[in-house]
Design a protein around this motif. Structure first.
Motif, PDB file in Angstrom:
ATOM      1  N   UNK A 133      -8.293 134.462 -65.529  1.00  0.00           N
ATOM      2  CA  UNK A 133      -8.001 133.670 -66.714  1.00  0.00           C
ATOM      3  C   UNK A 133      -9.298 133.111 -67.304  1.00  0.00           C
ATOM      4  N   UNK A 134      -9.284 132.828 -68.600  1.00  0.00           N
ATOM      5  CA  UNK A 134     -10.406 132.180 -69.269  1.00  0.00           C
ATOM      6  C   UNK A 134     -10.215 130.668 -69.177  1.00  0.00           C
TER       7      UNK A 134
ATOM      8  N   UNK B 210      -9.860 123.154 -57.285  1.00  0.00           N
ATOM      9  CA  UNK B 210      -9.066 124.288 -56.780  1.00  0.00           C
ATOM     10  C   UNK B 210      -8.277 124.991 -57.877  1.00  0.00           C
ATOM     11  N   UNK B 211      -7.881 124.255 -58.910  1.00  0.00           N
ATOM     12  CA  UNK B 211      -7.175 124.873 -60.033  1.00  0.00           C
ATOM     13  C   UNK B 211      -8.083 125.891 -60.730  1.00  0.00           C
ATOM     14  N   UNK B 212      -9.331 125.510 -60.923  1.00  0.00           N
ATOM     15  CA  UNK B 212     -10.302 126.395 -61.575  1.00  0.00           C
ATOM     16  C   UNK B 212     -10.551 127.639 -60.731  1.00  0.00           C
ATOM     17  N   UNK B 213     -10.739 127.451 -59.438  1.00  0.00           N
ATOM     18  CA  UNK B 213     -11.034 128.594 -58.560  1.00  0.00           C
ATOM     19  C   UNK B 213      -9.875 129.587 -58.536  1.00  0.00           C
ATOM     20  N   UNK B 214      -8.657 129.082 -58.477  1.00  0.00           N
ATOM     21  CA  UNK B 214      -7.499 129.966 -58.428  1.00  0.00           C
ATOM     22  C   UNK B 214      -7.290 130.675 -59.769  1.00  0.00           C
ATOM     23  N   UNK B 215      -7.471 129.948 -60.862  1.00  0.00           N
ATOM     24  CA  UNK B 215      -7.331 130.557 -62.188  1.00  0.00           C
ATOM     25  C   UNK B 215      -8.393 131.627 -62.398  1.00  0.00           C
ATOM     26  N   UNK B 216      -9.601 131.374 -61.929  1.00  0.00           N
ATOM     27  CA  UNK B 216     -10.680 132.358 -62.039  1.00  0.00           C
ATOM     28  C   UNK B 216     -10.346 133.609 -61.236  1.00  0.00           C
ATOM     29  N   UNK B 217      -9.760 133.437 -60.062  1.00  0.00           N
ATOM     30  CA  UNK B 217      -9.383 134.585 -59.227  1.00  0.00           C
ATOM     31  C   UNK B 217      -8.367 135.469 -59.931  1.00  0.00           C
TER      32      UNK B 217
ATOM     33  N   UNK C  75      -6.869 128.903 -70.182  1.00  0.00           N
ATOM     34  CA  UNK C  75      -6.419 127.663 -69.569  1.00  0.00           C
ATOM     35  C   UNK C  75      -7.361 126.543 -69.986  1.00  0.00           C
ATOM     36  N   UNK C  76      -6.879 125.658 -70.862  1.00  0.00           N
ATOM     37  CA  UNK C  76      -7.635 124.482 -71.280  1.00  0.00           C
ATOM     38  C   UNK C  76      -7.278 123.335 -70.342  1.00  0.00           C
TER      39      UNK C  76
ATOM     40  N   UNK D 251      -3.924 129.510 -78.746  1.00  0.00           N
ATOM     41  CA  UNK D 251      -3.131 130.583 -79.340  1.00  0.00           C
ATOM     42  C   UNK D 251      -1.910 130.790 -78.459  1.00  0.00           C
ATOM     43  N   UNK D 252      -1.184 131.880 -78.684  1.00  0.00           N
ATOM     44  CA  UNK D 252       0.070 132.100 -77.961  1.00  0.00           C
ATOM     45  C   UNK D 252      -0.131 132.516 -76.506  1.00  0.00           C
ATOM     46  N   UNK D 253      -1.385 132.656 -76.091  1.00  0.00           N
ATOM     47  CA  UNK D 253      -1.678 132.947 -74.682  1.00  0.00           C
ATOM     48  C   UNK D 253      -2.534 131.835 -74.091  1.00  0.00           C
ATOM     49  N   UNK D 254      -2.350 130.615 -74.604  1.00  0.00           N
ATOM     50  CA  UNK D 254      -3.123 129.467 -74.138  1.00  0.00           C
ATOM     51  C   UNK D 254      -2.205 128.430 -73.501  1.00  0.00           C
ATOM     52  N   UNK D 255      -2.657 127.889 -72.372  1.00  0.00           N
ATOM     53  CA  UNK D 255      -1.985 126.759 -71.736  1.00  0.00           C
ATOM     54  C   UNK D 255      -2.940 125.576 -71.731  1.00  0.00           C
ATOM     55  N   UNK D 256      -2.401 124.385 -71.944  1.00  0.00           N
ATOM     56  CA  UNK D 256      -3.185 123.157 -71.881  1.00  0.00           C
ATOM     57  C   UNK D 256      -2.596 122.291 -70.779  1.00  0.00           C
ATOM     58  N   UNK D 257      -3.438 121.850 -69.839  1.00  0.00           N
ATOM     59  CA  UNK D 257      -2.950 120.985 -68.761  1.00  0.00           C
ATOM     60  C   UNK D 257      -3.718 119.667 -68.812  1.00  0.00           C
ATOM     61  N   UNK D 258      -2.971 118.563 -68.831  1.00  0.00           N
ATOM     62  CA  UNK D 258      -3.552 117.230 -68.932  1.00  0.00           C
ATOM     63  C   UNK D 258      -3.714 116.636 -67.537  1.00  0.00           C
ATOM     64  N   UNK D 259      -4.979 116.559 -67.075  1.00  0.00           N
ATOM     65  CA  UNK D 259      -5.278 116.112 -65.713  1.00  0.00           C
ATOM     66  C   UNK D 259      -6.425 115.100 -65.704  1.00  0.00           C
ATOM     67  N   UNK D 260      -6.556 114.337 -66.765  1.00  0.00           N
ATOM     68  CA  UNK D 260      -7.687 113.415 -66.858  1.00  0.00           C
ATOM     69  C   UNK D 260      -7.487 112.143 -66.032  1.00  0.00           C
ATOM     70  N   UNK D 261      -6.224 111.862 -65.657  1.00  0.00           N
ATOM     71  CA  UNK D 261      -5.860 110.617 -64.975  1.00  0.00           C
ATOM     72  C   UNK D 261      -6.168 109.398 -65.851  1.00  0.00           C
ATOM     73  N   UNK D 262      -6.213 109.629 -67.157  1.00  0.00           N
ATOM     74  CA  UNK D 262      -6.465 108.561 -68.116  1.00  0.00           C
ATOM     75  C   UNK D 262      -5.387 108.673 -69.188  1.00  0.00           C
ATOM     76  N   UNK D 263      -4.460 107.724 -69.186  1.00  0.00           N
ATOM     77  CA  UNK D 263      -3.307 107.813 -70.072  1.00  0.00           C
ATOM     78  C   UNK D 263      -3.716 107.940 -71.538  1.00  0.00           C
TER      79      UNK D 263
END
Length: 382
Positions: free
Chosen positions: A230-231, A220-227, A209-210, A268-280
């Protein structure tokens, strides 16, 4: 992969304490079961359990049998048949209406490429791999071949057990490995003219998870993904927020301008990218730099109009996305669960990522026609 990593840690600890261990693996399910083939549990001679092979129903009985396996140093195939309405007579009370086959193997530290060592190789990098476990359904109490081969692109790893099976069996196993490697789907296959069945398992790396952004809503996104095992990679232009202290769960924290950071992101094919910078503009720079897209999920936080504006800006910079590329971008990202708080939004986002990675669309399980999971041998989860 999280369960395997926990098992490996527990095994290393057992070795330090000079404790003998056994590995229990669900190798086949007929009908309904809480856990599916590939579920594993490590058992020590002192009764410590790591991992799970059921919802808690089988573990007690499997512990007793595992201790017998450790004492005799001989593997065993155990079958729990709960298709009878009176499943309490088995002493496990599953209520799953299925037949679960579990292979229990003793782990000998000195034995080259034992099952634990093969599992360790599975976690060393993110390249695709296939793990083979061979068992005999007709002679369950006989010493089982067990986990004997790790198939990968450049070099396959096998233990002495693989050399002990007949040449035609080896050939069948290697052909099945090639099929699974190509199709990315686990296979449970009977070996012709033998009593053996091969559990040929498609071993996938953890989801990476990038996360682009290091604001408070990312925590909270990081904590849940870690649980979920996920990398996690954090990237942001604000070095005061994107720190390894603030995000100790991340395997990597990147700082810099968008065009600097994007070149360091691994996908790679098991990677997700989420854009949460709040900067367009920062999100735009990442979206532009990732093109052509090589990951199955790119999520954009914010309203639909933000995504449309991002698309327009990409087009203005001579990046005209085709339909197949637009389908990889999810904006607003997340499943519609009525999320309001940062924690609920994190749950919504990760649920959508998981669904996409699994090739599912989300929704209510009760709305499905048929089993929850479709598996090579027709097993379903209860």
């Amino acid at each position: 992969m999280k369960e395997i990593k926990e098992i490996l840690k527990a095994y290393d600890l057992a070795v330090q304490h000079n404790e003998k261990t056994a590995l229990a693996t669900v190798v086949k399910v007929e009908g309904s079961s809480y856990r599916q083939p590939g579920a594993r549990m490590l058992i020590t001679e002192n009764g410590a359990l790591t991992g799970a092979i059921s919802g808690g129903c089988l573990e007690g009985d499997a512990l007793k049998k595992a201790q017998m396996v450790i004492f005799k140093q001989q593997s065993m195939l155990v079958t729990y048949d709960t298709t009878d309405d009176d499943d309490a007579k088995f002493g496990v009370g599953l209520g799953c209406n299925g037949i679960i086959h579990i292979l229990i193997e003793p782990i000998v530290e000195s034995r080259k490429n034992n099952p634990i060592q093969l599992l360790k190789v599975c976690t060393t990098n993110r390249s695709p791999k296939v793990l083979v476990t061979l068992f005999d359904l007709k002679n369950k109490r006989a010493n089982q071949p067990g986990t004997l081969l790790l198939f990968q692109e450049k070099e396959s790893i096998y233990n002495q057990t693989f050399n002990q099976v007949k040449t035609e069996v080896q050939t069948s196993i290697l052909e099945a490995c090639s099929t699974v490697f190509t199709n990315n789907k686990t296979l449970i296959q009977s070996i012709e003219q033998t009593n053996f069945t091969a559990f040929v398992e498609n071993m996938q790396p953890s989801i990476r998870l990038n996360i682009i952004g290091a604001g408070n809503d990312v925590l909270p996104l990081v904590k849940l993904a870690k649980a979920m095992g996920w990398d996690i990679v954090i990237a942001d232009g604000r070095s005061n927020l994107a720190t390894s202290t603030r995000f100790s769960e991340a395997i990597e924290v990147l700082t810099g301008k968008a065009d600097e950071v994007v070149g360091r992101l691994k996908v790679d094919r098991k990677t997700a990218v989420v854009l949460m910078s709040h900067n367009f503009n920062y999100d735009l720079g990442i979206l532009k730099g990732l093109y052509p897209y090589k990951c199955p999920y790119i999520g954009v936080l914010g309203p639909k109009k933000k995504l449309l504006k991002l698309m327009d800006q990409l087009a203005n910079q001579d990046i005209a996305l085709q339909e197949k590329e637009e389908n990889l971008i999810f904006g607003p990202m997340g499943l519609d669960i009525g999320a309001e708080s940062p924690e609920e939004i994190a749950l919504s986002i990760l649920s959508e990522v998981k669904a996409v990675m699994a090739g599912n669309v989300g929704g209510h399980l009760r709305s499905k026609n048929g089993p929850i999971h479709n598996h090579p041998n027709g097993s379903v989860r209860s």
